[in-house]
Design a protein around this motif. Sequence first.
Motif, PDB file in Angstrom:
ATOM      1  N   MET A 161      19.488  60.331  52.470  1.00 58.81           N
ATOM      2  CA  MET A 161      19.642  59.975  51.061  1.00 58.81           C
ATOM      3  C   MET A 161      20.747  60.818  50.412  1.00 58.81           C
ATOM      4  SD  MET A 161      17.607  57.519  50.271  1.00 58.81           S
ATOM      5  CE  MET A 161      17.726  57.656  48.503  1.00 58.81           C
ATOM      6  N   ALA A 162      20.791  62.101  50.768  1.00 58.68           N
ATOM      7  CA  ALA A 162      21.799  62.988  50.189  1.00 58.68           C
ATOM      8  C   ALA A 162      23.202  62.599  50.644  1.00 58.68           C
ATOM      9  CB  ALA A 162      21.501  64.438  50.565  1.00 58.68           C
ATOM     10  N   LEU A 163      23.356  62.272  51.926  1.00 58.86           N
ATOM     11  CA  LEU A 163      24.665  61.868  52.434  1.00 58.86           C
ATOM     12  C   LEU A 163      25.133  60.560  51.784  1.00 58.86           C
ATOM     13  CD1 LEU A 163      24.342  62.714  56.239  1.00 58.86           C
ATOM     14  CD2 LEU A 163      25.911  63.762  54.609  1.00 58.86           C
ATOM     15  N   ASN A 164      24.210  59.636  51.601  1.00 59.46           N
ATOM     16  CA  ASN A 164      24.561  58.361  50.966  1.00 59.46           C
ATOM     17  C   ASN A 164      24.914  58.520  49.494  1.00 59.46           C
ATOM     18  OD1 ASN A 164      24.154  56.915  53.333  1.00 59.46           O
ATOM     19  ND2 ASN A 164      22.005  56.493  52.877  1.00 59.46           N
ATOM     20  N   SER A 165      24.472  59.606  48.886  1.00 59.33           N
ATOM     21  CA  SER A 165      24.753  59.820  47.464  1.00 59.33           C
ATOM     22  C   SER A 165      26.116  60.463  47.223  1.00 59.33           C
ATOM     23  CB  SER A 165      23.664  60.709  46.842  1.00 59.33           C
ATOM     24  OG  SER A 165      23.741  62.035  47.341  1.00 59.33           O
ATOM     25  N   LEU A 166      26.802  60.867  48.315  1.00 57.37           N
ATOM     26  CA  LEU A 166      28.099  61.527  48.175  1.00 57.37           C
ATOM     27  C   LEU A 166      29.218  60.502  48.069  1.00 57.37           C
ATOM     28  CD1 LEU A 166      27.676  64.376  50.831  1.00 57.37           C
ATOM     29  CD2 LEU A 166      27.279  64.498  48.370  1.00 57.37           C
ATOM     30  N   PRO A 167      30.316  60.816  47.369  1.00 59.05           N
ATOM     31  CA  PRO A 167      31.434  59.881  47.225  1.00 59.05           C
ATOM     32  C   PRO A 167      32.206  59.710  48.523  1.00 59.05           C
ATOM     33  CG  PRO A 167      31.940  61.983  46.194  1.00 59.05           C
ATOM     34  CD  PRO A 167      30.496  62.054  46.593  1.00 59.05           C
ATOM     35  N   ALA A 168      33.177  58.797  48.504  1.00 64.43           N
ATOM     36  CA  ALA A 168      33.918  58.428  49.716  1.00 64.43           C
ATOM     37  C   ALA A 168      34.726  59.588  50.298  1.00 64.43           C
ATOM     38  CB  ALA A 168      34.843  57.254  49.414  1.00 64.43           C
ATOM     39  N   LYS A 169      35.132  60.540  49.468  1.00 62.25           N
ATOM     40  CA  LYS A 169      35.938  61.648  49.976  1.00 62.25           C
ATOM     41  C   LYS A 169      35.171  62.540  50.955  1.00 62.25           C
ATOM     42  CE  LYS A 169      35.071  64.591  45.915  1.00 62.25           C
ATOM     43  NZ  LYS A 169      35.717  65.327  44.798  1.00 62.25           N
ATOM     44  N   TYR A 170      33.850  62.390  50.999  1.00 64.84           N
ATOM     45  CA  TYR A 170      33.039  63.126  51.971  1.00 64.84           C
ATOM     46  C   TYR A 170      32.812  62.292  53.238  1.00 64.84           C
ATOM     47  CZ  TYR A 170      31.946  66.702  48.493  1.00 64.84           C
ATOM     48  OH  TYR A 170      32.030  67.732  47.583  1.00 64.84           O
ATOM     49  N   GLY A 171      33.645  61.275  53.442  1.00 64.85           N
ATOM     50  CA  GLY A 171      33.483  60.395  54.594  1.00 64.85           C
ATOM     51  C   GLY A 171      33.584  61.112  55.922  1.00 64.85           C
ATOM     52  N   GLN A 172      34.476  62.107  56.008  1.00 67.67           N
ATOM     53  CA  GLN A 172      34.627  62.858  57.260  1.00 67.67           C
ATOM     54  C   GLN A 172      33.337  63.588  57.627  1.00 67.67           C
ATOM     55  OE1 GLN A 172      38.118  65.320  57.336  1.00 67.67           O
ATOM     56  NE2 GLN A 172      37.438  66.502  59.107  1.00 67.67           N
ATOM     57  N   LEU A 173      32.650  64.122  56.617  1.00 64.63           N
ATOM     58  CA  LEU A 173      31.385  64.803  56.865  1.00 64.63           C
ATOM     59  C   LEU A 173      30.317  63.813  57.333  1.00 64.63           C
ATOM     60  CD1 LEU A 173      29.725  67.447  56.655  1.00 64.63           C
ATOM     61  CD2 LEU A 173      29.194  66.798  54.306  1.00 64.63           C
ATOM     62  N   LYS A 174      30.298  62.630  56.747  1.00 58.93           N
ATOM     63  CA  LYS A 174      29.325  61.610  57.142  1.00 58.93           C
ATOM     64  C   LYS A 174      29.548  61.186  58.599  1.00 58.93           C
ATOM     65  CE  LYS A 174      29.027  59.788  52.427  1.00 58.93           C
ATOM     66  NZ  LYS A 174      29.195  58.587  51.549  1.00 58.93           N
ATOM     67  N   VAL A 175      30.817  61.038  58.980  1.00 63.75           N
ATOM     68  CA  VAL A 175      31.132  60.674  60.363  1.00 63.75           C
ATOM     69  C   VAL A 175      30.687  61.772  61.315  1.00 63.75           C
ATOM     70  CG1 VAL A 175      33.012  60.204  61.973  1.00 63.75           C
ATOM     71  CG2 VAL A 175      33.035  59.170  59.701  1.00 63.75           C
ATOM     72  N   SER A 176      30.899  63.015  60.918  1.00 67.23           N
ATOM     73  CA  SER A 176      30.485  64.144  61.761  1.00 67.23           C
ATOM     74  C   SER A 176      28.976  64.130  61.989  1.00 67.23           C
ATOM     75  CB  SER A 176      30.903  65.469  61.117  1.00 67.23           C
ATOM     76  OG  SER A 176      32.303  65.543  60.983  1.00 67.23           O
ATOM     77  N   TYR A 177      28.231  63.818  60.943  1.00 66.26           N
ATOM     78  CA  TYR A 177      26.770  63.776  61.083  1.00 66.26           C
ATOM     79  C   TYR A 177      26.331  62.606  61.968  1.00 66.26           C
ATOM     80  CZ  TYR A 177      21.847  63.158  59.966  1.00 66.26           C
ATOM     81  OH  TYR A 177      20.493  63.001  60.059  1.00 66.26           O
ATOM     82  N   ASN A 178      26.941  61.448  61.774  1.00 59.65           N
ATOM     83  CA  ASN A 178      26.538  60.261  62.528  1.00 59.65           C
ATOM     84  C   ASN A 178      26.882  60.372  64.009  1.00 59.65           C
ATOM     85  OD1 ASN A 178      25.511  58.979  60.236  1.00 59.65           O
ATOM     86  ND2 ASN A 178      27.492  58.075  59.719  1.00 59.65           N
ATOM     87  N   THR A 179      27.958  61.100  64.324  1.00 59.84           N
ATOM     88  CA  THR A 179      28.372  61.244  65.725  1.00 59.84           C
ATOM     89  C   THR A 179      27.746  62.460  66.403  1.00 59.84           C
ATOM     90  OG1 THR A 179      30.349  62.446  64.998  1.00 59.84           O
ATOM     91  CG2 THR A 179      30.556  60.057  65.335  1.00 59.84           C
ATOM     92  N   SER A 180      27.076  63.290  65.627  1.00 59.10           N
ATOM     93  CA  SER A 180      26.456  64.481  66.205  1.00 59.10           C
ATOM     94  C   SER A 180      25.103  64.142  66.828  1.00 59.10           C
ATOM     95  CB  SER A 180      26.276  65.559  65.123  1.00 59.10           C
ATOM     96  OG  SER A 180      25.594  66.685  65.645  1.00 59.10           O
ATOM     97  N   LYS A 181      24.819  64.753  67.942  1.00 57.47           N
ATOM     98  CA  LYS A 181      23.534  64.528  68.603  1.00 57.47           C
ATOM     99  C   LYS A 181      22.413  65.322  67.923  1.00 57.47           C
ATOM    100  CE  LYS A 181      25.553  63.629  73.168  1.00 57.47           C
ATOM    101  NZ  LYS A 181      25.593  64.035  74.601  1.00 57.47           N
ATOM    102  N   ASP A 182      22.781  66.396  67.263  1.00 51.66           N
ATOM    103  CA  ASP A 182      21.779  67.233  66.599  1.00 51.66           C
ATOM    104  C   ASP A 182      21.443  66.663  65.224  1.00 51.66           C
ATOM    105  OD1 ASP A 182      21.894  68.952  68.762  1.00 51.66           O
ATOM    106  OD2 ASP A 182      23.504  70.150  67.861  1.00 51.66           O
ATOM    107  N   LYS A 183      20.222  66.900  64.798  1.00 50.95           N
ATOM    108  CA  LYS A 183      19.776  66.474  63.477  1.00 50.95           C
ATOM    109  C   LYS A 183      19.871  67.667  62.523  1.00 50.95           C
ATOM    110  CE  LYS A 183      16.588  62.875  65.051  1.00 50.95           C
ATOM    111  NZ  LYS A 183      15.181  62.385  65.031  1.00 50.95           N
ATOM    112  N   TRP A 184      20.412  67.417  61.361  1.00 49.91           N
ATOM    113  CA  TRP A 184      20.560  68.481  60.370  1.00 49.91           C
ATOM    114  C   TRP A 184      19.327  68.566  59.500  1.00 49.91           C
ATOM    115  CZ3 TRP A 184      26.149  67.217  58.228  1.00 49.91           C
ATOM    116  CH2 TRP A 184      27.070  67.378  59.280  1.00 49.91           C
TER     117      TRP A 184
END
Length: 299
Positions: A161-184
């Motif tokens: 929910m927190a990641l989805n609430s961030l603007p588009a400029k945080y897209g690189q961070l969202k990609v990093s989370y989605n491609t990471s095997k670990d859960k934050w």
Amino acid sequence: MATATQTTSLNFTNIETLTGSNFKKWKEDIEIVLGLMDLDLALREYQAAVITTESTTDQRIKSEKWERANRISIMIMKKAMAQSVKGGIPKHTNAKAFLAAIGEKYIESGKAETGTFLTQLTSIKFDGVGSVREHILKMADLALKLKDLEVVVTDQFLVHMALNSLPAKYGQLKVSYNTSKDKWGIDELISMCAQEEDRLKTDKNAEVHFVQTEKGNRVPSTSPMNTANKKKKKVNSYPSIKNTNTFKGSHKLKPVNTENDKDKECYFCKETGHMRKNCIGFKNWLVRKGVLKNKGNKQ
């Protein structure tokens, strides 16, 4: 060390007066002030053991402490209530029961609160006001309130929910989370978002500085490039000598040649046989510029 009277005068004014719509804030203030004054014993316990002839010294001390805390707590709560509110509260001699009775007057529907908190949690967006850390902590607070209402919000759901609430400029961070095997976890997410926020600010400042520098750059007047451009742009300051006879009376301007001028070149028309001062084209140009009056025009 401050006495109880000094503590009362220092903290009693911090309690927001209960007017009817601010019960939660009022209750929080009451609990904080009574805790600082070491009077919250009456809010944690209903009553100490009854003192008898067989009571021990410790029991007597505890009972006296509770009686004093109970009496002062009720006085402080009544003092911090608006008169219109105070009249609707049943009288109690027990501070804990008195606070509970006040709460009954302002009890809210759990279903309504749940709906409000869920709406806030699912619709909240980070608009850049404040820091991203504060934004995620606000979402975590909403999740905690929902948990108190028996609506469990897992850490993983809150992270999404927190990641989805961030603007588009945080897209690189969202990609990093989605491609990471670990859960934050939520704490790790806050740390990563804070770092990304600092990086974005640094990049923005660097971009602004670059644009300002580019706008401020000018080629020096002594630069070879500037000199070459000036040579290219330089044009003859003299007008064309074509159609010089279009002015009225210009045919009367005739060159005056002397023997010494036959081999000389005119600086104006580049022809030989006369000098510039005797050049028809030059004189016509002076007439057109208004420097020389046209004798053919009647004044």
